[in-house]
Design an enzyme around this catalytic site. Sequence first.
Site, PDB file in Angstrom:
ATOM      1  N   LYS A 204      80.885 -73.094  29.401  1.00  0.00           N
ATOM      2  CA  LYS A 204      82.314 -72.917  29.384  1.00  0.00           C
ATOM      3  C   LYS A 204      82.655 -73.000  27.860  1.00  0.00           C
ATOM      4  CE  LYS A 204      85.005 -72.035  31.652  1.00  0.00           C
ATOM      5  NZ  LYS A 204      85.548 -70.800  31.952  1.00  0.00           N
ATOM      6  N   HIS A 347      82.961 -66.526  40.901  1.00  0.00           N
ATOM      7  CA  HIS A 347      83.434 -67.533  39.927  1.00  0.00           C
ATOM      8  C   HIS A 347      83.882 -68.803  40.594  1.00  0.00           C
ATOM      9  CE1 HIS A 347      87.744 -68.935  39.232  1.00  0.00           C
ATOM     10  NE2 HIS A 347      87.343 -69.040  38.200  1.00  0.00           N
TER      11      HIS A 347
HETATM   12  O1  GKR Z   1      87.098 -75.232  35.383  1.00  0.00           O
HETATM   13  O2  GKR Z   1      87.872 -75.303  33.198  1.00  0.00           O
HETATM   14  C1  GKR Z   1      87.427 -74.832  34.382  1.00  0.00           C
HETATM   15  C2  GKR Z   1      87.496 -73.315  34.110  1.00  0.00           C
HETATM   16  O3  GKR Z   1      87.609 -72.918  32.929  1.00  0.00           O
HETATM   17  C3  GKR Z   1      87.849 -72.673  35.248  1.00  0.00           C
HETATM   18  O4  GKR Z   1      89.517 -72.916  35.454  1.00  0.00           O
HETATM   19  C4  GKR Z   1      87.927 -70.985  35.107  1.00  0.00           C
HETATM   20  O5  GKR Z   1      88.719 -70.390  35.918  1.00  0.00           O
HETATM   21  O6  GKR Z   1      85.697 -71.317  35.655  1.00  0.00           O
HETATM   22  C5  GKR Z   1      86.530 -70.603  35.628  1.00  0.00           C
HETATM   23  C6  GKR Z   1      86.029 -69.438  34.620  1.00  0.00           C
HETATM   24  O7  GKR Z   1      84.758 -69.207  35.030  1.00  0.00           O
HETATM   25  O8  GKR Z   1      86.775 -68.808  33.888  1.00  0.00           O
HETATM   26 MG    MG Z   2      85.147 -67.374  33.692  1.00  0.00          MG
END
Ligand code: GKR
Ligand code: MG
Length: 451
Positions: A204, A347
Amino acid sequence: MTDRENALALAEVRLTPVLVADPPLLNTQGVHQPYTPRLIIEVVTERGVTGLGETYGDAGYLELAKPLAGSLIGRSVTDLNGLPALAAEVCGDAAAATGPDAVDVGGLRGVRTADKLRLSVLSGFEVACLDAWGKAVGLPVHALLGGKVRDTVEYSAYLFYRWAAHPDGRGERDDWGAALDPAGVVAQARRFADTYGFTSFKLKGGVFEPAQEVAAIKALAEAFPGRPLRLDPNGAWSVATALAVAEELGDVLEYLEDPVSGTARMAEVAAALGGTGPGGGPGTPPGGARLPLATNMCVTTFGEIAEAFTRDAVQIVLSDHHYWGGLRATRELAAVCAAFGVGVSMHSNTHLGISLAAMTQVAATLPGLRYACDSHYPWQTEDVLTERLAFHDGRVTVGDAPGLGVELDRDRLAVLHRRWLADDGTLRDRDDAAAMRRADPGWTAPAVPRW
Ligand code: GKR
Ligand code: MG
């Protein structure tokens, strides 16, 4: 109704909002709150068979879930094609009242429309009905979806920059420690690989300057040569930054996920990366397929498909059965993707075992699934099941037990629900920017492009 259908009619529907412990995972919007809301749905048939579903648990979703739950009494668990019309009828107004179209969690899940909100709620009920139906007739959910084409589903290690603990000592502690630089990311990946056997890794991004995140991916590539790697800054970059990162990482990334925000920018990046056909069309650069772009932000509804696919803006759609409208809708999405030669995978957001079981059951039925799916599940140390689902060699086995093959632990559910009841309301809606302000009072979620 025949006797047989009557046996599948719903006598009771229970909704239990919970707060689930979540570590301080960073993203471009901020940081995860110490607890995340989820909604656990139980549907009970006239014969006492209970089906389980799970979806987002923020206040807006709960408001829609209540009238829908009431309207299901007396309907058959098999009446799944009737669910969208029913949801539109009984909670269409509540969905519309949530306000004008906006974005979900600052855009992390793409647009937020009344339709999508309704689908996100409906999907939890669809899963619960499928679970009850499967249990009633002694068949796994994948059989009700047409049968599995694989016995295990592969997941990727979902790496996050993170702090060791939440600010102000809130929330639960874990022993992962901080990961704020390439060495920390590699150590986290190593632990994921050793503990769960994951062989592909997603980081991420959108948290630090792109150069720092490029360094982290290069460190991963060195530590895990040849393994599939992905980077997802949630649309935080400009087109120029995305292309510069692609240039640096093109030979080590399996795909780049939402490097920029919106279909138009994604199309621009995709075109510049070369190729006019998905996965290597006529414009594919000599010597190899272009770096594909994946998304869970610009294609999150059926309405967004036409523009994105005809502009060749994305090469992989990361489905999320919660907001696409359920397991059957996920199969429909996969069919559309297949028709356009676009890849499909999954996702994830913070979730519990019911959702992991549902993801695994539907993933098992998708012939075109070629990428390891995302899951936050390893970050969740709490669950509402009697037995946690396990990853072996980075995979979850596709159960053949009736329904989803999981069982609710009522005591655990009660504990997590009591936490929700005790909350003063500040944690009942996910707000990563608010959580970040605990550490950095001046923080506002950055506008995109951030870099
Ligand atoms: O859990 O912080 C998180 C992610 O950023 C999530 O909210 C996203 O929706 O995992 C997700 C992504 O792949 O963008
Ligand atoms: Mg994503």
